[in-house]
Design a protein around this motif. Structure first.
Motif, PDB file in Angstrom:
ATOM      1  N   ARG A 117       0.822  -1.216   0.000  1.00 49.36           N
ATOM      2  CA  ARG A 117       0.000   0.000   0.000  1.00 49.36           C
ATOM      3  C   ARG A 117       0.854   1.263   0.000  1.00 49.36           C
ATOM      4  O   ARG A 117       0.363   2.338  -0.360  1.00 49.36           O
ATOM      5  N   GLY A 132      -0.041   3.981  -6.433  1.00 46.70           N
ATOM      6  CA  GLY A 132      -0.873   3.334  -7.438  1.00 46.70           C
ATOM      7  C   GLY A 132      -1.431   1.985  -7.025  1.00 46.70           C
ATOM      8  O   GLY A 132      -2.377   1.495  -7.651  1.00 46.70           O
ATOM      9  N   SER A 179      -3.105   0.902  -4.230  1.00 50.25           N
ATOM     10  CA  SER A 179      -4.479   0.926  -3.705  1.00 50.25           C
ATOM     11  C   SER A 179      -5.473   1.234  -4.813  1.00 50.25           C
ATOM     12  O   SER A 179      -6.551   0.629  -4.888  1.00 50.25           O
ATOM     13  N   GLU A 180      -5.109   2.165  -5.706  1.00 51.72           N
ATOM     14  CA  GLU A 180      -6.004   2.533  -6.805  1.00 51.72           C
ATOM     15  C   GLU A 180      -6.199   1.354  -7.758  1.00 51.72           C
ATOM     16  O   GLU A 180      -7.309   1.077  -8.203  1.00 51.72           O
ATOM     17  N   ALA A 181      -5.104   0.648  -8.066  1.00 53.84           N
ATOM     18  CA  ALA A 181      -5.204  -0.506  -8.970  1.00 53.84           C
ATOM     19  C   ALA A 181      -6.069  -1.593  -8.346  1.00 53.84           C
ATOM     20  O   ALA A 181      -6.885  -2.228  -9.030  1.00 53.84           O
ATOM     21  N   THR A 207      -8.490  -1.180  -6.158  1.00 56.00           N
ATOM     22  CA  THR A 207      -9.884  -0.726  -6.197  1.00 56.00           C
ATOM     23  C   THR A 207     -10.448  -0.886  -7.601  1.00 56.00           C
ATOM     24  O   THR A 207     -11.572  -1.363  -7.784  1.00 56.00           O
ATOM     25  N   GLU A 208      -9.656  -0.506  -8.604  1.00 56.31           N
ATOM     26  CA  GLU A 208     -10.109  -0.598  -9.983  1.00 56.31           C
ATOM     27  C   GLU A 208     -10.406  -2.041 -10.379  1.00 56.31           C
ATOM     28  O   GLU A 208     -11.316  -2.309 -11.155  1.00 56.31           O
ATOM     29  N   ARG A 250     -11.526  -4.183  -8.360  1.00 54.66           N
ATOM     30  CA  ARG A 250     -12.534  -4.630  -7.384  1.00 54.66           C
ATOM     31  C   ARG A 250     -11.947  -5.624  -6.376  1.00 54.66           C
ATOM     32  O   ARG A 250     -12.615  -6.560  -5.942  1.00 54.66           O
TER      33      ARG A 250
END
Length: 87
Positions: free
Chosen positions: A43, A47, A49-51, A53-54, A56
């Protein structure tokens, strides 16, 4: 391990998350680390955390689902004392 289901999306997830798997591989140079430490260290990478989330991959078990995408890793033990290592 989870198999079947959405192979096409998994391929996309793998492509997007591969750099973080490479980073995890680097973290494991000295042997297994706790799943908790792996999560904290991943984390910290811009990038990640964003990846996640993207793709799912969120919530309980998200890190293990991420690791399960890459057969070069293995998770041993159970949370909260699970460890991750190279398979």
């Amino acid at each position: 391990a989870l198999h079947g289901g959405r192979p096409i999306r998994d391929e996309g997830a793998k492509a997007m998350l591969r750099p973080f798997a490479t980073a995890l591989r680097g973290m494991l140079g000295g042997g297994p680390i706790s799943l908790q430490k792996a999560g904290i260290d991943l984390r910290a990478i811009p990038g990640f955390s964003e990846a996640m989330t993207e793709q799912r991959l969120a919530g309980i078990g998200a890190l293990q689902r991420f690791i399960a995408l890459f057969p070069e890793f293995k998770v041993e033990g159970r949370a909260p004392r699970a460890t991750v290592d190279l398979a």
